[in-house]
Design a protein around this motif. Structure first.
Motif, short mmCIF file in Angstrom:
data_model
loop_
_atom_site.label_atom_id
_atom_site.label_comp_id
_atom_site.label_asym_id
_atom_site.label_seq_id
_atom_site.Cartn_x
_atom_site.Cartn_y
_atom_site.Cartn_z
N UNK A 28 -28.01 26.66 -17.05
CA UNK A 28 -26.93 26.64 -16.03
C UNK A 28 -28.05 26.22 -14.70
N UNK A 29 -27.09 25.35 -14.11
CA UNK A 29 -27.74 25.30 -13.08
C UNK A 29 -26.74 25.88 -11.90
N UNK A 30 -27.91 26.75 -11.67
CA UNK A 30 -26.61 27.54 -9.43
C UNK A 30 -26.63 26.11 -9.10
N UNK A 31 -25.48 26.12 -8.14
CA UNK A 31 -25.49 24.91 -7.31
C UNK A 31 -25.07 25.47 -5.51
N UNK A 32 -24.99 27.01 -5.21
CA UNK A 32 -24.84 27.18 -4.26
C UNK A 32 -24.91 28.42 -4.63
N UNK A 33 -25.42 29.57 -4.26
CA UNK A 33 -25.19 30.93 -3.49
C UNK A 33 -25.03 31.38 -2.36
N UNK A 34 -23.84 32.82 -1.98
CA UNK A 34 -23.76 33.52 -1.02
C UNK A 34 -24.02 34.64 -0.95
N UNK A 35 -24.69 35.49 -0.96
CA UNK A 35 -24.75 36.64 -0.43
C UNK A 35 -24.41 37.64 0.76
N UNK A 36 -24.03 39.22 0.37
CA UNK A 36 -24.42 39.67 1.77
C UNK A 36 -24.23 41.49 1.37
N UNK A 37 -25.72 42.33 2.19
CA UNK A 37 -25.43 42.95 1.55
C UNK A 37 -25.03 43.98 3.24
#
Length: 89
Positions: A28-37
């Protein structure tokens, strides 16, 4: 075809690594990631391409859910069509 993976919970080292590792296992190819802490809370949304998935999508969903249970996180994986239906008026 695409899917959306959401992860929410207490921040710990390696969350992104473990989630993306399962994606790699299933091709499975990761296209976009957004993350926050936010203080000690981790929140991530991944858009992934499941066109060439190895195995069944429900297996991927089960693995992600099991990882969430193991790490004390809420991990939800849903097909893009379901995600879009849930968020349209």
């Amino acid at each position: 075809m695409r899917a959306v993976v959401t992860v929410i919970g207490k921040d710990t080292v390696g969350i992104l690594h473990k989630v993306s590792g399962i994606c790699a296992e299933y091709n499975v190819n990761v296209i976009e990631v957004t993350q926050s802490v936010l203080q000690d809370m981790f929140a991530m949304i991944m858009l992934v391409d499941i066109t060439d998935i190895k195995g069944d999508f429900s297996e991927l969903v089960g693995r992600m859910t099991a990882l969430g249970t193991e790490l004390g996180l809420s991990i939800h994986t849903m097909h893009e069509d379901i995600f879009n239906s849930m968020h349209s008026i």
